[in-house]
Every structure is written in C-alpha cells, then in structure tokens.
Design a protein around this motif. Structure first.
Motif, PDB file in Angstrom:
ATOM      1  N   GLY A  94      55.368  61.598  25.904  1.00 15.02           N
ATOM      2  CA  GLY A  94      56.580  61.944  26.594  1.00 15.02           C
ATOM      3  C   GLY A  94      56.376  61.959  28.113  1.00 15.02           C
ATOM      4  O   GLY A  94      55.352  62.355  28.603  1.00 15.02           O
ATOM      5  N   TYR A  95      57.264  61.622  28.866  1.00 13.92           N
ATOM      6  CA  TYR A  95      57.327  61.645  30.372  1.00 13.92           C
ATOM      7  C   TYR A  95      58.648  61.811  31.108  1.00 13.92           C
ATOM      8  O   TYR A  95      59.557  61.328  30.457  1.00 13.92           O
ATOM      9  CB  TYR A  95      56.576  60.307  30.737  1.00 13.92           C
ATOM     10  N   HIS A  96      58.514  62.435  32.197  1.00 11.08           N
ATOM     11  CA  HIS A  96      60.003  62.633  33.111  1.00 11.08           C
ATOM     12  C   HIS A  96      59.286  62.578  34.377  1.00 11.08           C
ATOM     13  O   HIS A  96      58.579  63.537  34.688  1.00 11.08           O
ATOM     14  CB  HIS A  96      60.561  63.830  32.577  1.00 11.08           C
ATOM     15  N   GLN A 102      60.461  57.878  41.075  1.00  8.27           N
ATOM     16  CA  GLN A 102      60.232  56.698  40.263  1.00  8.27           C
ATOM     17  C   GLN A 102      60.081  55.513  40.726  1.00  8.27           C
ATOM     18  O   GLN A 102      60.145  55.378  41.977  1.00  8.27           O
ATOM     19  CB  GLN A 102      61.459  56.900  39.562  1.00  8.27           C
ATOM     20  N   ARG A 103      59.506  54.632  39.789  1.00 10.16           N
ATOM     21  CA  ARG A 103      59.081  53.096  40.201  1.00 10.16           C
ATOM     22  C   ARG A 103      57.916  52.880  41.264  1.00 10.16           C
ATOM     23  O   ARG A 103      57.895  52.237  41.884  1.00 10.16           O
ATOM     24  CB  ARG A 103      60.523  52.425  40.846  1.00 10.16           C
ATOM     25  N   ASN A 104      57.238  53.918  41.066  1.00  9.56           N
ATOM     26  CA  ASN A 104      55.795  53.945  41.872  1.00  9.56           C
ATOM     27  C   ASN A 104      54.687  53.873  41.161  1.00  9.56           C
ATOM     28  O   ASN A 104      53.554  54.092  41.469  1.00  9.56           O
ATOM     29  CB  ASN A 104      55.707  55.295  42.753  1.00  9.56           C
ATOM     30  N   GLY A 105      55.037  53.692  39.628  1.00  4.02           N
ATOM     31  CA  GLY A 105      53.921  53.596  38.783  1.00  4.02           C
ATOM     32  C   GLY A 105      53.490  54.938  38.341  1.00  4.02           C
ATOM     33  O   GLY A 105      52.269  55.040  37.437  1.00  4.02           O
ATOM     34  N   TYR A 106      54.045  56.025  38.685  1.00  2.00           N
ATOM     35  CA  TYR A 106      53.425  57.476  38.334  1.00  2.00           C
ATOM     36  C   TYR A 106      53.628  57.743  36.832  1.00  2.00           C
ATOM     37  O   TYR A 106      52.507  58.212  36.181  1.00  2.00           O
ATOM     38  CB  TYR A 106      54.198  58.328  39.060  1.00  2.00           C
ATOM     39  N   THR A 134      69.053  52.649  24.532  1.00  2.00           N
ATOM     40  CA  THR A 134      69.361  52.176  25.768  1.00  2.00           C
ATOM     41  C   THR A 134      68.561  52.628  27.031  1.00  2.00           C
ATOM     42  O   THR A 134      68.836  52.191  28.145  1.00  2.00           O
ATOM     43  CB  THR A 134      70.828  52.766  26.195  1.00  2.00           C
ATOM     44  N   ASN A 135      67.483  53.243  26.678  1.00  2.00           N
ATOM     45  CA  ASN A 135      66.487  54.004  27.719  1.00  2.00           C
ATOM     46  C   ASN A 135      65.474  52.945  28.027  1.00  2.00           C
ATOM     47  O   ASN A 135      64.433  53.119  27.821  1.00  2.00           O
ATOM     48  CB  ASN A 135      66.166  55.416  27.210  1.00  2.00           C
ATOM     49  N   GLU A 136      65.932  51.896  28.685  1.00  2.00           N
ATOM     50  CA  GLU A 136      65.056  50.909  29.161  1.00  2.00           C
ATOM     51  C   GLU A 136      63.827  51.314  29.973  1.00  2.00           C
ATOM     52  O   GLU A 136      62.501  50.952  29.558  1.00  2.00           O
ATOM     53  CB  GLU A 136      65.612  49.804  29.730  1.00  2.00           C
TER      54      GLU A 136
HETATM   55  C1  COA Z   1      60.845  56.883  32.216  1.00  2.00           C
HETATM   56  C2  COA Z   1      60.268  57.132  33.667  1.00  2.00           C
HETATM   57  C3  COA Z   1      59.606  58.544  33.268  1.00  2.00           C
HETATM   58  C4  COA Z   1      59.564  56.211  34.177  1.00  2.00           C
HETATM   59  O1  COA Z   1      59.023  56.623  35.256  1.00  2.00           O
HETATM   60  P1  COA Z   1      58.525  55.871  36.731  1.00  2.00           P
HETATM   61  O2  COA Z   1      57.424  56.618  37.116  1.00  2.00           O
HETATM   62  O3  COA Z   1      59.510  55.315  37.264  1.00  2.00           O
HETATM   63  O4  COA Z   1      57.687  54.530  35.848  1.00  2.00           O
HETATM   64  P2  COA Z   1      56.793  53.591  36.434  1.00  2.00           P
HETATM   65  O5  COA Z   1      56.981  53.221  37.732  1.00  2.00           O
HETATM   66  O6  COA Z   1      55.418  54.285  35.936  1.00  2.00           O
HETATM   67  O7  COA Z   1      56.949  52.379  35.469  1.00  2.00           O
HETATM   68  C5  COA Z   1      56.444  52.125  34.203  1.00  2.00           C
HETATM   69  C6  COA Z   1      56.790  50.828  33.630  1.00  2.00           C
HETATM   70  O8  COA Z   1      58.047  50.968  33.308  1.00  2.00           O
HETATM   71  C7  COA Z   1      59.124  49.946  34.002  1.00  2.00           C
HETATM   72  N1  COA Z   1      60.227  50.539  34.425  1.00  2.00           N
HETATM   73  C8  COA Z   1      60.207  51.814  35.014  1.00  2.00           C
HETATM   74  N2  COA Z   1      61.589  52.092  35.355  1.00  2.00           N
HETATM   75  C9  COA Z   1      62.372  50.996  34.996  1.00  2.00           C
HETATM   76  C10 COA Z   1      63.859  50.601  34.737  1.00  2.00           C
HETATM   77  N3  COA Z   1      64.592  51.497  35.646  1.00  2.00           N
HETATM   78  N4  COA Z   1      64.098  49.285  34.435  1.00  2.00           N
HETATM   79  C11 COA Z   1      63.123  48.558  33.864  1.00  2.00           C
HETATM   80  N5  COA Z   1      61.874  48.885  33.879  1.00  2.00           N
HETATM   81  C12 COA Z   1      61.386  50.153  34.245  1.00  2.00           C
HETATM   82  C13 COA Z   1      58.127  49.613  35.354  1.00  2.00           C
HETATM   83  O9  COA Z   1      58.306  48.238  35.644  1.00  2.00           O
HETATM   84  C14 COA Z   1      56.744  49.975  34.530  1.00  2.00           C
HETATM   85  O10 COA Z   1      56.303  48.460  33.903  1.00  2.00           O
HETATM   86  P3  COA Z   1      55.258  47.636  34.485  1.00  2.00           P
HETATM   87  O11 COA Z   1      54.091  48.284  34.651  1.00  2.00           O
HETATM   88  O12 COA Z   1      55.009  46.594  33.223  1.00  2.00           O
HETATM   89  O13 COA Z   1      55.825  46.991  35.610  1.00  2.00           O
HETATM   90  C15 COA Z   1      61.609  57.663  34.490  1.00  2.00           C
HETATM   91  O14 COA Z   1      62.477  56.661  34.495  1.00  2.00           O
HETATM   92  C16 COA Z   1      62.427  59.120  33.971  1.00  2.00           C
HETATM   93  O15 COA Z   1      61.915  60.100  34.312  1.00  2.00           O
HETATM   94  N6  COA Z   1      63.455  58.744  33.217  1.00  2.00           N
HETATM   95  C17 COA Z   1      64.260  59.912  32.493  1.00  2.00           C
HETATM   96  C18 COA Z   1      63.547  60.713  31.737  1.00  2.00           C
HETATM   97  C19 COA Z   1      63.292  60.047  30.408  1.00  2.00           C
HETATM   98  O16 COA Z   1      64.154  59.291  29.976  1.00  2.00           O
HETATM   99  N7  COA Z   1      62.156  60.198  29.784  1.00  2.00           N
HETATM  100  C20 COA Z   1      61.933  59.306  28.537  1.00  2.00           C
HETATM  101  C21 COA Z   1      62.229  60.405  27.658  1.00  2.00           C
HETATM  102  S1  COA Z   1      62.471  59.712  26.235  1.00  2.00           S
END
Ligand code: COA
Length: 177
Positions: A94-96, A102-106, A134-136
């Motif tokens: 899991g991750y948040h 966000q969108r920095n690859g963390y 729906t949580n793309e």
């Molecule tokens: C899910 C979440 C942790 C992603 O965090 P992030 O640091 O922005 O993700 P990253 O930058 O590491 O991206 C990881 C991959 O997902 C893709 N991605 C991230 N956000 C995206 C978005 N909004 N739409 C489409 N693709 C997305 C990235 O392109 C990347 O894929 P790639 O390496 O093939 O390009 C963040 O959006 C979040 O905290 N969401 C809310 C909490 C949540 O729903 N957590 C999951 C619980 S089930």
C-alpha cells in the motif's frame, strides 16, 4: 526510529505518534482520499498510526513512513500489510503520498523497495495491491512495479475492487536495477 529501507531519494522507517502532523497532511486531504469509502479525521489518523505500530510488533511489517533523504521530512507511507481480499488475508503493498509530492516517482520508488523487501524477507508466493476500480493512480503504481491485473470483484465499500498481483517467479525475472 527504526529504519527499514533506503532508496536513491527516500528512506522508509517505522512510524510513531510523532508523525501525526505529517501524516494528517497526507491522509486528511479530501482530494487524495477520494477513492476511499471514508474520510480521515484526527482520530482516524491516530488510529492509523497505532494500527501500524501494532503490525510492526505482530507481523514484523506494516505501513512505514516514507521520508525524503534530503530533508528527512515524512511525505507519505508505504509498506506491506495483510488485507482481506475477496475473503482471504493476503500480503498487500500500500502507498499514500502527500498531494504536493505526487507524480515524482516516489510511490514507485518506495513500493519497489517494499516489494524487494517482502520477497526477500517473507515466504509469500505472491504480493498484491488493491483499490477501488476507479483509482487509476493506485493501480498504475502497482503496474509500474511489474504487477499485473489479477481480478475485479464487487465489494460493498469500493463498489468494485481492482486487484493487481506479482508472483515470486515473475519478480525473480525482473530487472533489479
Ligand atoms: C497512488 C499514489 C500513492 C501514487 O503516488 P505518486 O508518488 O504520485 O506515484 P508515482 O509518481 O511513483 O507514479 C507511479 C506510477 O503511476 C502512474 N501514475 C501516478 N499517478 C497517476 C495518475 N494520477 N494518473 C495516471 N497514472 C498515474 C505514474 O505514471 C507511474 O507509472 P510509470 O512509472 O509507468 O510512469 C498517490 O496518487 C496517492 O497517494 N493517492 C491517494 C492514496 C491512494 O489512493 N493510495 C492507494 C490506496 S489503495
């Protein structure tokens, strides 16, 4: 605080009550939690921390604090927990991540390290990630680790739950760089 993992830009350590303010910024954000069936208030964030501290004691893992190496700031959580996925308790990554980070690859960087840790330190034959269908951002993050679509099933809280999976044999063939 116990450090668990280190990546190029991040370290993951156990969380504690001291992380309340940082974690509140991550979780009590209506936009970031819009895929969840409930919202986070102060009590829920405190419970979240307590639940993870219990998991460290009981399982030896849980969601860990994700911190920037450069500033030591906690910007989210990521880790391994046991979750009820269609009636079975399965190991889930899991991750948040805080919205402004966000969108920095963390998430990918942290979750990849967690996946390697889990396959190295446990015997689980497969690891899962699950979310509302729906949580793309969530399932894209799972796919960026090498996970594949496993199934979708109807679920009261999520309406439909989307499950991604990676099997140990697939993990061994991944490029570990
Ligand atoms: C899910 C979440 C942790 C992603 O965090 P992030 O640091 O922005 O993700 P990253 O930058 O590491 O991206 C990881 C991959 O997902 C893709 N991605 C991230 N956000 C995206 C978005 N909004 N739409 C489409 N693709 C997305 C990235 O392109 C990347 O894929 P790639 O390496 O093939 O390009 C963040 O959006 C979040 O905290 N969401 C809310 C909490 C949540 O729903 N957590 C999951 C619980 S089930």
């Amino acid at each position: 605080m116990k450090k668990i993992l280190e990546t190029e830009r991040l370290f993951l350590r156990e969380m504690s009550e001291k992380d309340f303010d940082a974690l509140y910024k991550v979780l009590a954000d209506a936009e970031i939690m819009k895929h969840y069936p409930y919202s986070f208030d102060e009590n829920k964030v405190r419970e979240w921390i307590e639940r993870n501290m219990n998991r460290y004691r009981e399982n030896g893992f849980g969601l860990w604090a994700v911190c920037l190496k450069e500033t030591k700031e906690m910007i989210g959580d990521c880790g391994l927990t046991l979750q009820n996925i269609e009636g079975k308790m399965l190991p889930e990554i899991g991750y948040h991540i805080r919205r402004d980070c966000q969108r920095n690859g963390y998430a990918k960087e942290a979750a990849k390290a967690v996946m390697d840790w889990a396959f190295t330190n446990t015997d689980y034959p497969a690891l899962y990630s699950y979310c509302k269908y729906t949580n793309e951002p969530s399932y894209k993050t799972a796919e960026s680790l090498g996970m594949k679509f496993d199934r979708e099933y109807p679920d009261e809280a999520n309406e439909k739950t989307h499950v991604s999976v990676i099997h140990r044999e697939e993990w061994t063939t991944l490029d570990k760089k």
